[in-house]
Motif scaffolding. Sequence first.
Motif, PDB file in Angstrom:
ATOM      1  N   ASP A   1       0.858  -1.182   0.000  1.00 22.57           N
ATOM      2  CA  ASP A   1       0.000   0.000   0.000  1.00 22.57           C
ATOM      3  C   ASP A   1       0.894   1.231   0.000  1.00 22.57           C
ATOM      4  O   ASP A   1       1.564   1.542   0.990  1.00 22.57           O
ATOM      5  N   ARG A   2       0.938   1.940  -1.107  1.00 19.56           N
ATOM      6  CA  ARG A   2       1.828   3.098  -1.249  1.00 19.56           C
ATOM      7  C   ARG A   2       1.449   4.247  -0.323  1.00 19.56           C
ATOM      8  O   ARG A   2       2.280   5.099  -0.034  1.00 19.56           O
ATOM      9  N   GLN A   3       0.212   4.281   0.102  1.00 19.23           N
ATOM     10  CA  GLN A   3      -0.200   5.328   1.047  1.00 19.23           C
ATOM     11  C   GLN A   3       0.373   5.076   2.438  1.00 19.23           C
ATOM     12  O   GLN A   3       0.605   6.010   3.195  1.00 19.23           O
TER      13      GLN A   3
ATOM     14  N   CYS B   1       3.248   2.918   2.989  1.00 17.33           N
ATOM     15  CA  CYS B   1       4.687   2.668   2.950  1.00 17.33           C
ATOM     16  C   CYS B   1       5.464   3.965   3.179  1.00 17.33           C
ATOM     17  O   CYS B   1       5.225   4.975   2.526  1.00 17.33           O
TER      18      CYS B   1
ATOM     19  N   GLY C   1       8.922   3.786   3.208  1.00 11.75           N
ATOM     20  CA  GLY C   1      10.228   3.568   2.601  1.00 11.75           C
ATOM     21  C   GLY C   1      11.336   3.263   3.584  1.00 11.75           C
ATOM     22  O   GLY C   1      12.490   3.594   3.327  1.00 11.75           O
TER      23      GLY C   1
ATOM     24  N   ASP D   1      10.054   6.136  -6.432  1.00 14.58           N
ATOM     25  CA  ASP D   1       9.375   7.071  -5.534  1.00 14.58           C
ATOM     26  C   ASP D   1       9.726   6.845  -4.059  1.00 14.58           C
ATOM     27  O   ASP D   1       9.194   7.498  -3.182  1.00 14.58           O
TER      28      ASP D   1
ATOM     29  N   THR E   1       9.231   4.064  -2.294  1.00 11.74           N
ATOM     30  CA  THR E   1       8.395   3.081  -1.622  1.00 11.74           C
ATOM     31  C   THR E   1       8.749   1.691  -2.122  1.00 11.74           C
ATOM     32  O   THR E   1       9.337   1.529  -3.190  1.00 11.74           O
TER      33      THR E   1
ATOM     34  N   ASP F   1       8.450  -2.072  -3.619  1.00 10.15           N
ATOM     35  CA  ASP F   1       7.755  -2.756  -4.707  1.00 10.15           C
ATOM     36  C   ASP F   1       8.046  -4.244  -4.584  1.00 10.15           C
ATOM     37  O   ASP F   1       9.207  -4.626  -4.397  1.00 10.15           O
TER      38      ASP F   1
ATOM     39  N   ALA G   1       2.233  -1.922   5.659  1.00  7.34           N
ATOM     40  CA  ALA G   1       1.912  -1.632   4.263  1.00  7.34           C
ATOM     41  C   ALA G   1       1.908  -2.861   3.369  1.00  7.34           C
ATOM     42  O   ALA G   1       1.326  -2.837   2.295  1.00  7.34           O
TER      43      ALA G   1
END
Length: 65
Positions: free
Chosen positions: A9-11, A13, A15, A32, A34, A36, A59
């Motif tokens: 979930d990129r919202q 994460c 990083g 970006d 985050t 993958d 995430a």
Amino acid sequence: MTTVRVRVDRQLCMGSGTCLATAPALFDMGDDGTADPVAPLVAPSAVLDAAVSRCPTGAIQTLPG
């Protein structure tokens, strides 16, 4: 072979790279900053479970493949 779908979930994460440190064959960092999944479908494993449980923001999700 049983597989699971790995989703980040990129919202959520932030990083941190914990997943990459825990399971480098399963995750990479995107441009970006985050995480993958390297492959969206993977076999369940203890390494994947560790990456999911150690993610500081929760995430990483696994869903039936």
